[in-house]
Scaffold this active site. Structure first.
Site, PDB file in Angstrom:
ATOM      1  N   ASP A  36      77.779  76.077  18.539  1.00 21.48           N
ATOM      2  CA  ASP A  36      78.510  76.302  17.287  1.00 21.48           C
ATOM      3  C   ASP A  36      77.899  77.466  16.539  1.00 21.48           C
ATOM      4  O   ASP A  36      77.091  78.207  17.056  1.00 21.48           O
ATOM      5  CB  ASP A  36      78.596  75.022  16.460  1.00 21.48           C
ATOM      6  CG  ASP A  36      77.266  74.340  16.372  1.00 21.48           C
ATOM      7  OD1 ASP A  36      76.262  75.059  16.210  1.00 21.48           O
ATOM      8  OD2 ASP A  36      77.206  73.094  16.485  1.00 21.48           O
ATOM      9  N   LYS A  58      83.541  76.024  13.579  1.00 18.86           N
ATOM     10  CA  LYS A  58      84.710  76.336  12.764  1.00 18.86           C
ATOM     11  C   LYS A  58      85.354  77.643  13.193  1.00 18.86           C
ATOM     12  O   LYS A  58      84.675  78.592  13.527  1.00 18.86           O
ATOM     13  CB  LYS A  58      84.279  76.473  11.310  1.00 18.86           C
ATOM     14  CG  LYS A  58      84.711  75.304  10.476  1.00 18.86           C
ATOM     15  CD  LYS A  58      84.483  75.583   9.009  1.00 18.86           C
ATOM     16  CE  LYS A  58      84.303  74.269   8.285  1.00 18.86           C
ATOM     17  NZ  LYS A  58      83.238  74.214   7.347  1.00 18.86           N
ATOM     18  N   MET A 173      71.800  72.283   3.607  1.00 13.14           N
ATOM     19  CA  MET A 173      73.218  72.117   3.270  1.00 13.14           C
ATOM     20  C   MET A 173      73.430  71.862   1.787  1.00 13.14           C
ATOM     21  O   MET A 173      74.325  71.104   1.407  1.00 13.14           O
ATOM     22  CB  MET A 173      73.822  70.963   4.087  1.00 13.14           C
ATOM     23  CG  MET A 173      73.674  71.153   5.580  1.00 13.14           C
ATOM     24  SD  MET A 173      74.301  69.764   6.547  1.00 13.14           S
ATOM     25  CE  MET A 173      72.951  68.619   6.450  1.00 13.14           C
TER      26      MET A 173
END
Ligand code: SAH
Length: 516
Positions: A36, A58, A173
Site C-alpha cells: 500500500d 487508496k 495517525m
C-alpha cells in the site's frame, strides 16, 4: 499443489534503505508483492521483474481495499502456491493489522513469517533529531493511535493515565486530531507549555517538521496547512531537536532526484546522492548490449584475429573494457594474444577496469577534455604505429579520425551498442505530475532522448511538458545542448563533466534555491 508462503514484512518508514535484510530477501524472492501507500516505489523495484505487484491502498476512484478482502487475497495467493510478500509501512505489528492477516493464514494452514520493520514511531522522530527516550528527559514512551473519532479516542485512550505517564507520547495517525489531543492532555494535567512536534513524511524527501506547544500547535498546524501522514511527539525530548536536527543540514536534503543512467552504471551516482541526503530515484533509460549485426560482429572478429599486429589498444570507457573482454572470450581469444600491444585508458575509471583484469595501461586525461586527450595520445602513439579502438556505437569517431590524421593506422570497432531500456515504472508519471521528482540528472545525450521516448511510451504526448518545473541537471555542454534542442530548460550544467562534477552542480543548485 504445494502451498505457498506469506511474508508479512515491515518496509520501514520510507527511506528504502531502512528495510531489514530479511525483509529485502523476502521481497526479492517473492512471486507476488501486496503493498500500500506507505511502502515506497523504490522498494518495489527490488522485487523480481516478473513478480506480480498488487496495490491494495487508496486510489482516487476507489477506497482502500477492505481489510477482510486483503486477508482473503493473501490466503488465495498462497493457496495458488505462490510466495507472497505483504509489504507494510513501518513495523507490521504497530497499527498494521498484521494480527488479522496472520490469523486467517493460520486458519487456512498457510505458512507465514512476520518480518519486523523499523516503526515510524521511533525512526521518524529520530530523523527529526528527537530521540524518544533520554536519560534525563524521558524514561519511557508510549505509542498511541490518534486516527479515530473523538468518542472512540476517549474510550480507547485513558487520558488520565496517558497524560501522567512520565515519558514521551508518540501519536500515529493523529494530524487531524492534534487539537483534540492537545486539549485532552492539558485538561488532564500536562502543562500547556509542553513541547510537541509533528513530523510529516519522515525519512523521505518530503520530510517537514513543525514544533510548538500544546497551547499553540493546533493553530500552527492549520496555518501551515500541515497534512498527514505525520508522527506526533509530545514531551521534553522535542527540545533535543534544537541541537540534534541533522537531516536538514545535508546538502541535498529534500530533493528526490531522477537517475537516468543504465542500472549497471548508476550506483556511483545514486550512492553519492544518498550520502548527501538526497533521495535517488532510479529510472534507467539506457541499456548496453554487445553489438549483434552481422557486419559489426564480423568487424570485431577480424580485429581480434589480428591481435598481434597492434602496437596499441586504446580504451575510452569502462563499458568499452567490459565488452572488449567479453568479445575476447566470445572469440576464444586471450589477452596475451595482444602481446605486442601497449594499452592506453582514457580516464582513471577505465584504467581501473583494466587493472583489475591484470592489464596496466597508460592513463590519459578524461575524454571530456578532448584536446588534452589528443595531445597526450599523440605523445604516446607515433606515426606508422597501429592502434585498435574498441568503443560503443555512439562514440564519436573524432578520435579515430584524428589519430589517422596524425599518421597512426587506427582501427575503430563497435563492441557494444546503446539502446532504450524498457522501463514500465507505473509510479513515475504520477510522481512527475504531482511534483514528487525535484531534479533530473542527464549523464549523456542518449539519456535525454531516451527519457523523452520512455515517457512517450508511458503515455506522454508532449514529454517535455511533463518535465516543466523540474530542475534539469546535465553532466556537460553536449548533453545540455541535446536537452535544450529537445525543448527542456537546463537548470545547471556541471563544470567538470564527471559524476562528482554533477553532484557539485546538484548541490550548488539546491543552495541557490535556498537563497532564492
Ligand atoms: N505500521 C506503521 C504505522 C501504520 S499507521 C509503523 O510502524 O510505522 C500509519 C501512520 O504511521 C501514519 O498515519 C503516520 O502517523 C505514521 N507514519 C508512517 N510512516 C510515516 C512517515 N514516513 N512519516 C510520518 N509518519 C508516518
Amino acid at each position: 499443489m504445494a502451498k505457498g508462503k506469506v511474508y508479512l514484512v515491515g518496509a520501514g518508514p520510507g527511506d528504502p534503505k531502512l528495510i531489514t535484510v530479511r525483509g529485502l530477501e523476502a521481497l526479492r524472492k517473492s512471486d507476488c508483492i501486496v503493498y500500500d501507500r506507505l511502502a515506497g516505489p523504490q522498494l518495489l523495484a527490488e522485487a523480481r521483474p516478473d513478480a506480480e505487484r498488487i496495490y491494495v491502498g487508496k486510489l482516487p476512484d476507489r477506497h482502500t481495499m477492505k481489510q477482510e478482502d486483503i486477508n482473503r487475497l493473501l490466503v488465495d495467493l498462497a493457496l495458488q502456491g505462490k510466495t507472497v510478500t505483504r509489504l507494510k509501512g513501518g513495523d507490521p505489528t504497530v497499527f498494521g493489522r498484521v494480527g488479522e492477516e496472520a490469523e486467517l493464514l493460520k486458519q487456512n494452514g498457510v505458512a507465514f513469517e512476520i518480518v519486523p520493520g523499523i516503526t515510524s514511531a521511533i525512526s521518524v522522530p529520530a530523523y527529526a533529531g528527537i530521540p524518544v527516550t533520554h536519560r534525563d528527559l524521558a524514561s519511557s514512551f508510549s505509542i498511541i493511535t490518534g486516527h479515530e473519532s473523538p468518542d472512540k479516542l476517549d474510550r480507547s485512550i485513558h487520558w488520565d493515565k496517558v497524560t501522567n505517564a512520565t515519558g514521551t507520547l508518540v501519536f500515529l495517525m493523529g494530524v487531524a486530531k492534534v487539537g483534540y489531543i492537545s486539549e485532552q492532555l492539558v485538561k488532564h494535567g500536562r502543562s500547556p507549555e509542553t513541547p510537541i512536534a509533528l513530523v510529516r513524511w519522515g525519512t523521505r524527501a518530503e520530510q517537514r517538521t513543525i514544533v510548538g506547544t500544546l497551547a499553540n500547535i493546533e493553530d500552527k498546524v492549520k496555518e501551515a496547512g500541515f497534512k498527514p501522514p505525520a508522527v506526533i511527539i509530545v514531551g521534553d525530548v522535542v527540545r533535543q531537536r534544537e541541537t540534534l536536527a541533522w537531516v536538514e543540514d545535508k546538502p541535498l536534503f529534500g530533493m528526490r532526484i531522477l537517475v537516468t543512467r543504465a542500472r549497471s552504471q548508476a550506483s556511483e551516482l545514486t550512492n553519492r546522492i544518498d550520502e548527501l541526503g538526497g533521495e535517488p530515484y532510479e529510472f534507467p533509460v539506457i541499456e548496453t548490449r554487445a553489438v549483434s549485426s552481422e557486419t559489426a560482429v564480423q568487424a570485431v572478429r577480424d580485429a581480434l584475429l589480428r591481435s598481434e599486429t597492434y602496437d596499441w589498444v586504446v580504451l575510452t570507457s569502462v563499458n568499452g573494457v567490459d565488452y572488449f573482454f567479453r568479445w575476447l572470450d566470445e572469440c576464444s581469444r586471450d589477452i596475451r594474444d595482444f602481446h605486442r600491444a601497449k594499452f592506453a585508458a582514457v580516464g582513471p575509471k577505465t584504467a581501473e577496469a583494466l587493472r583489475i583484469r591484470g592489464v596496466r595501461a597508460a592513463v590519459l586525461p578524461d575524454k571530456f577534455h578532448a584536446e588534452g586527450l589528443l595531445d597526450s595520445l599523440a605523445e604516446e602513439l607515433l606515426p606508422g604505429q597501429k592502434a585498435l579502438l574498441p568503443h560503443g556505437d555512439l562514440a564519436r569517431d573524432v578520435l579515430v579520425r584524428e589519430l589517422a590524421g596524425r599518421g597512426v593506422e587506427t582501427v575503430g570497432i563497435d563492441v557494444y551498442e546503446t539502446t532504450l531500456a524498457v522501463n514500465n515504472d507505473p509510479f513515475l508519471p504520477e510522481m512527475l505530475r504531482d511534483g514528487d521528482i525535484h531534479a533530473i540528472t542527464f549523464t549523456s545525450s542518449s539519456t535525454v532522448t531516451n527519457l523523452l521516448e520512455a515517457l512517450r511510451r508511458l503515455g506522454a504526448e508532449d514529454p517535455a511538458a511533463w518535465l516543466k518545473g523540474i530542475d534539469i541537471v546535465c553532466i556537460g555542454p553536449i548533453t545540455a545542448r541535446t536537452a535544450e534542442e529537445n525543448g527542456l530548460q537546463v537548470t545547471v550544467t556541471a563544470e567538470h563533466s564527471t559524476i562528482e562534477g554533477l553532484i557539485d552542480a546538484l548541490a550548488a543548485n539546491r543552495r541557490s534555491k535556498e537563497r532564492g
